[in-house]
Motif scaffolding. Sequence first.
Motif, mmCIF file in Angstrom:
data_model
loop_
_atom_site.group_PDB
_atom_site.id
_atom_site.type_symbol
_atom_site.label_atom_id
_atom_site.label_comp_id
_atom_site.label_asym_id
_atom_site.label_seq_id
_atom_site.Cartn_x
_atom_site.Cartn_y
_atom_site.Cartn_z
ATOM 1 N N THR A 28 0.355 -2.333 10.417
ATOM 2 C CA THR A 28 -0.710 -3.101 9.644
ATOM 3 C C THR A 28 -1.918 -2.440 9.620
ATOM 4 O OG1 THR A 28 0.295 -5.186 10.326
ATOM 5 C CG2 THR A 28 -2.181 -5.105 9.968
ATOM 6 N N GLU A 29 -2.249 -1.638 10.699
ATOM 7 C CA GLU A 29 -3.515 -0.746 10.836
ATOM 8 C C GLU A 29 -3.629 0.040 9.720
ATOM 9 O OE1 GLU A 29 -3.411 0.652 14.828
ATOM 10 O OE2 GLU A 29 -3.802 -1.103 15.655
ATOM 11 N N CYS A 30 -2.492 0.634 9.036
ATOM 12 C CA CYS A 30 -2.512 1.528 8.131
ATOM 13 C C CYS A 30 -3.042 1.114 6.644
ATOM 14 C CB CYS A 30 -0.988 2.136 8.018
ATOM 15 S SG CYS A 30 -0.747 3.050 9.348
ATOM 16 N N TRP A 31 -3.145 -0.240 6.595
ATOM 17 C CA TRP A 31 -3.241 -0.773 5.341
ATOM 18 C C TRP A 31 -4.506 -1.411 5.184
ATOM 19 C CZ3 TRP A 31 -0.351 -0.629 0.908
ATOM 20 C CH2 TRP A 31 1.005 0.091 1.015
ATOM 21 N N HIS A 32 -4.919 -1.691 3.910
ATOM 22 C CA HIS A 32 -6.100 -2.594 3.629
ATOM 23 C C HIS A 32 -5.896 -3.154 2.313
ATOM 24 C CE1 HIS A 32 -10.250 -3.966 4.112
ATOM 25 N NE2 HIS A 32 -10.509 -3.960 2.589
ATOM 26 N N ILE A 33 -5.374 -4.511 2.305
ATOM 27 C CA ILE A 33 -5.145 -4.999 1.052
ATOM 28 C C ILE A 33 -6.235 -5.503 0.323
ATOM 29 C CG2 ILE A 33 -3.746 -6.875 -0.037
ATOM 30 C CD1 ILE A 33 -1.976 -4.438 1.636
ATOM 31 N N GLN A 34 -6.290 -5.120 -0.964
ATOM 32 C CA GLN A 34 -7.436 -5.447 -1.908
ATOM 33 C C GLN A 34 -6.754 -6.215 -2.877
ATOM 34 O OE1 GLN A 34 -10.250 -4.746 -1.052
ATOM 35 N NE2 GLN A 34 -10.867 -2.462 -0.832
ATOM 36 N N PRO A 35 -7.677 -7.125 -3.904
ATOM 37 C CA PRO A 35 -7.266 -7.981 -4.679
ATOM 38 C C PRO A 35 -6.359 -7.265 -5.767
ATOM 39 C CG PRO A 35 -9.625 -8.409 -4.364
ATOM 40 C CD PRO A 35 -9.063 -7.083 -3.611
ATOM 41 N N TYR A 36 -6.524 -5.985 -5.874
ATOM 42 C CA TYR A 36 -5.769 -5.139 -7.006
ATOM 43 C C TYR A 36 -4.522 -4.323 -6.403
ATOM 44 C CZ TYR A 36 -9.545 -2.309 -5.108
ATOM 45 O OH TYR A 36 -10.278 -1.591 -4.162
ATOM 46 N N SER A 37 -4.246 -4.593 -4.888
ATOM 47 C CA SER A 37 -3.262 -4.017 -4.265
ATOM 48 C C SER A 37 -1.906 -4.224 -5.011
ATOM 49 C CB SER A 37 -3.387 -3.998 -2.751
ATOM 50 O OG SER A 37 -4.326 -3.497 -2.043
ATOM 51 N N ARG A 38 -1.040 -3.224 -4.967
ATOM 52 C CA ARG A 38 0.264 -3.284 -5.631
ATOM 53 C C ARG A 38 1.315 -2.393 -4.788
ATOM 54 N NH1 ARG A 38 1.853 -4.633 -11.776
ATOM 55 N NH2 ARG A 38 3.875 -5.665 -11.082
ATOM 56 N N ILE A 39 2.307 -2.916 -4.646
ATOM 57 C CA ILE A 39 3.667 -2.050 -3.924
ATOM 58 C C ILE A 39 4.657 -2.344 -5.157
ATOM 59 C CG2 ILE A 39 4.993 -1.767 -2.160
ATOM 60 C CD1 ILE A 39 2.729 -2.977 -0.320
ATOM 61 N N LEU A 40 5.015 -0.986 -5.410
ATOM 62 C CA LEU A 40 6.376 -0.983 -6.226
ATOM 63 C C LEU A 40 7.349 -0.155 -5.794
ATOM 64 C CD1 LEU A 40 4.645 -0.922 -9.890
ATOM 65 C CD2 LEU A 40 5.616 -2.978 -8.648
ATOM 66 N N VAL A 41 8.611 -0.363 -5.634
ATOM 67 C CA VAL A 41 9.807 0.217 -5.216
ATOM 68 C C VAL A 41 10.879 0.375 -6.378
ATOM 69 C CG1 VAL A 41 11.380 0.507 -3.508
ATOM 70 C CG2 VAL A 41 9.020 -0.354 -2.926
ATOM 71 N N SER A 42 11.364 1.521 -6.594
ATOM 72 C CA SER A 42 12.241 1.657 -7.672
ATOM 73 C C SER A 42 13.484 2.271 -6.993
ATOM 74 C CB SER A 42 11.962 2.597 -8.966
ATOM 75 O OG SER A 42 11.768 3.693 -8.682
#
Length: 149
Positions: free
Chosen positions: A48-62
């Motif tokens: 959790t400490e590695c992340w800072h979620i913003q309104p425009y955050s996105r995570i895509l996995v193919s």
Amino acid sequence: MKWKVILIAIICFSSNTYSQKSKEEIAIKKLLEKESATWRAKDVQGHTECWHIQPYSRILVSLPNGQTIDVPPTAMQNEKPESMGNGGFAVNSNYKMSINKNNAWVSHDELSTDAEGKRTWSYEIRLLEKIKGQWKLVGQSLHIYKREN
């Protein structure tokens, strides 16, 4: 004589700029390695400490079969250990970075080995921002192109 002073000033300025960029690159690599290790170790707090979620955050996995997963970014802050990695380790290589003040994007290759020794290869693009003096992930795109069965 003037040109020597100007040349020395340019060299000093360039060295300082390069040194600062190098420090930022090292800090970013450490963050990415921490994010990877904490995921595999089921270290919820560390991850959790590695992340800072913003309104425009996105995570895509193919995935290798063509499937795409749109992971809700909030999952990085509300992770449950059972949905995290399964031990093992990862090695990142071929880093390419663009750092502009408090924003950066990084691409790299990852070779991940799970606890059973099975490997997964991926190309990854990470988006980062410097929050309160610390680099944090704000988004990523992972492209898994090969998995051992």
